[in-house]
Write a protein that holds these residues in place. Sequence first.
Motif, short mmCIF file in Angstrom:
data_model
loop_
_atom_site.label_atom_id
_atom_site.label_comp_id
_atom_site.label_asym_id
_atom_site.label_seq_id
_atom_site.Cartn_x
_atom_site.Cartn_y
_atom_site.Cartn_z
N GLY A 12 46.05 31.52 20.87
CA GLY A 12 44.52 31.60 21.53
C GLY A 12 44.38 32.90 22.27
O GLY A 12 45.14 33.10 22.98
N VAL A 13 43.11 33.32 22.12
CA VAL A 13 42.80 34.40 22.93
C VAL A 13 41.32 34.65 23.24
O VAL A 13 40.60 33.78 22.46
CB VAL A 13 42.79 35.83 22.08
N GLY A 14 40.93 35.20 24.27
CA GLY A 14 39.62 35.26 24.67
C GLY A 14 39.43 36.32 25.68
O GLY A 14 40.27 36.45 26.38
N MET A 15 38.06 36.92 25.72
CA MET A 15 37.62 37.91 26.71
C MET A 15 36.22 37.97 26.96
O MET A 15 35.38 37.45 26.15
CB MET A 15 38.23 39.23 26.27
N THR A 16 35.96 38.74 28.19
CA THR A 16 34.47 38.82 28.53
C THR A 16 34.19 39.98 27.90
O THR A 16 34.96 40.87 27.50
CB THR A 16 34.25 38.73 29.92
N TYR A 34 37.48 32.45 34.34
CA TYR A 34 36.93 31.30 33.80
C TYR A 34 36.58 31.35 32.32
O TYR A 34 37.13 30.85 31.62
CB TYR A 34 35.87 30.58 34.61
N GLU A 35 35.64 32.33 32.27
CA GLU A 35 35.09 32.71 30.74
C GLU A 35 36.35 32.96 29.76
O GLU A 35 36.37 32.57 28.93
CB GLU A 35 33.94 34.04 31.06
N ALA A 36 37.32 34.24 30.14
CA ALA A 36 38.30 34.31 29.24
C ALA A 36 39.14 33.34 29.18
O ALA A 36 39.66 33.29 27.95
CB ALA A 36 38.83 35.47 29.84
N TYR A 71 42.79 27.59 39.65
CA TYR A 71 42.45 26.33 40.15
C TYR A 71 41.12 25.68 39.66
O TYR A 71 40.82 24.58 39.68
CB TYR A 71 42.31 26.51 41.57
N GLN A 72 40.21 26.72 39.26
CA GLN A 72 38.81 25.91 38.63
C GLN A 72 39.20 25.39 37.30
O GLN A 72 38.26 24.64 36.87
CB GLN A 72 37.92 27.21 38.83
N LEU A 73 40.31 25.74 36.70
CA LEU A 73 40.62 25.08 35.30
C LEU A 73 41.30 23.46 35.55
O LEU A 73 41.67 22.78 34.73
CB LEU A 73 41.39 25.73 34.62
N GLY A 74 41.79 23.25 36.82
CA GLY A 74 42.65 22.18 37.18
C GLY A 74 43.74 22.49 38.14
O GLY A 74 44.10 23.61 38.29
N ASP A 107 56.98 26.33 26.88
CA ASP A 107 56.64 26.27 25.47
C ASP A 107 55.48 26.78 25.30
O ASP A 107 54.95 26.87 24.35
CB ASP A 107 57.11 24.92 25.02
N CYS A 108 54.58 26.52 26.25
CA CYS A 108 52.98 27.28 26.28
C CYS A 108 52.70 27.93 27.64
O CYS A 108 52.94 27.16 28.53
CB CYS A 108 52.39 26.01 26.05
N VAL A 109 52.55 29.06 27.38
CA VAL A 109 52.22 29.82 28.90
C VAL A 109 50.91 30.67 28.57
O VAL A 109 50.66 31.32 27.38
CB VAL A 109 53.38 31.13 29.00
N MET A 110 50.06 30.76 29.64
CA MET A 110 48.97 31.58 29.79
C MET A 110 49.18 33.05 30.33
O MET A 110 49.75 33.08 31.43
CB MET A 110 47.92 30.89 30.34
N ALA A 111 48.56 34.06 29.74
CA ALA A 111 48.71 35.22 30.32
C ALA A 111 47.25 35.56 30.55
O ALA A 111 46.41 35.90 29.46
CB ALA A 111 49.24 36.26 29.33
N LEU A 112 46.87 35.76 31.70
CA LEU A 112 45.47 36.20 32.02
C LEU A 112 45.42 37.45 32.84
O LEU A 112 46.13 37.63 33.63
CB LEU A 112 44.82 34.89 32.91
N GLY A 113 44.49 38.21 32.46
CA GLY A 113 44.05 39.44 33.20
C GLY A 113 42.91 39.64 33.71
O GLY A 113 41.95 39.09 32.95
N PHE A 114 42.54 40.07 34.90
CA PHE A 114 40.89 40.36 35.30
C PHE A 114 40.99 41.42 36.33
O PHE A 114 42.08 41.95 37.01
CB PHE A 114 40.60 39.06 35.91
N GLU A 115 39.82 42.06 36.39
CA GLU A 115 39.56 43.13 37.49
C GLU A 115 38.21 43.19 37.89
O GLU A 115 37.36 43.21 37.06
CB GLU A 115 40.11 44.33 36.94
N LYS A 116 37.98 43.29 39.32
CA LYS A 116 36.70 43.64 39.70
C LYS A 116 36.65 44.88 40.41
O LYS A 116 37.43 45.08 41.49
CB LYS A 116 36.09 42.49 40.75
N MET A 117 36.03 45.91 39.93
CA MET A 117 36.44 47.24 40.37
C MET A 117 35.21 47.84 41.05
O MET A 117 34.04 47.48 41.14
CB MET A 117 36.56 48.16 39.15
#
Length: 415
Positions: A12-16, A34-36, A71-74, A107-117
Amino acid sequence: MAEPRRRVFVVGVGMTKFEKPGRRKDFDYPQMAYEASTKALDDAGLKYGHIEQACCGYVYGDTCCGQRALYQLGFTGIPIYNVNNACSTGATALYMAKNLIASGIADCVMALGFEKMERGSLSNKFKDRTDPMDKHKATSTTLRNSEDAPYAAQLFGNAARDHMDKYGTRPEHFAKIALKNHRHSVNNPYSQFQDEYTLEQIQNSQMIYYPLTKLQCCPTSDGSACAILASEEFVRKNKLEAQAVEILAMEMGTDGPSVFSGENCMNVVGYEMTKNVANQAFTKAGMSPDNVQVVELHDCFSANELITYEALGLCPEGGAAEFIERGDNTYGGKYVVNPSGGLMSKGHPLGATGLAQCCELTWQLRGQAQKRQVPGVKACLQHNLGVGGAVVVGLYRLGFPQAKRVNEVDAHSKL
């Protein structure tokens, strides 16, 4: 003897959309993350409860931003790792997630990246301690005198000057890379910029540091990207074969002694580091550059894309100018490099960049890249670089090419 490594798949993939810093209201890192992440979960058809561990990449932020983002996901109590590795932060989080699965830890891992610059050139935030880039800057300025320009532009601009002196590359070759990437970005709705320019406009834009003009430099950006990785057992149990993209190899490395030997400025910005890690990845996958059709590489400046062609083995050393002139870096050529528009047009939110590359390559392999789709894609190459230094190189292909996609989701339908 090391235990056999398990196969790892992107399910699964997603991005803003990447944005100019501050342009989008209510777009702090929790909102973008949250969006991604929800897009990636929806793409995989999974719930947050399926995620066993998470690796969260960001550079500009206080401690535990990863926890606040997720944490906003659970509140599931899973381990959450916060990752900071310069401009390769996103791919470093991905590399960590991949290894957690390959080693049998999860067996199932999320990799999440974000930046407010912030707007403008990158700068150090801590003035009361040693600059981690001090040796890189000193080596570069020993070889090439320091000028009044952003330090990142000087580092990569000096690498460009080295290549020009050694191989006869001309300023127009760097400008032609920007021409290509801006053209590619027109078809990417996630891109910060979707403007096409003429070669003359690129060459005549503001000179930042010779030979790099403004339109050959990536912007600072706000944004997030996410990938969900799974083991083969998890893929089969949850019937995800039709969308699973296998990470055939993913290697990471850091600077060697040549960086500070005073040999050249190209090594200061990761040329040898990239070459070594790419060779490791190709060897592990049992592949060569000739097996790849699509490449997402770290074009923070046009200079870096040019020297990286050679470091990755897409063309011989000293052959980048001819490679560009033949059009072997775009549609109709041997490779399509940065169909997303790359960092130069898509934008460069540091923690998200490597994961956005993963999104693009996943869509290309699944046939979901819309107007950017490269025909006949069998294998893809990723390169995410951080000076200081760290580089991640990965190779991807469809994990189960015979599996038929059912109810194929438009990769951009929720943009």
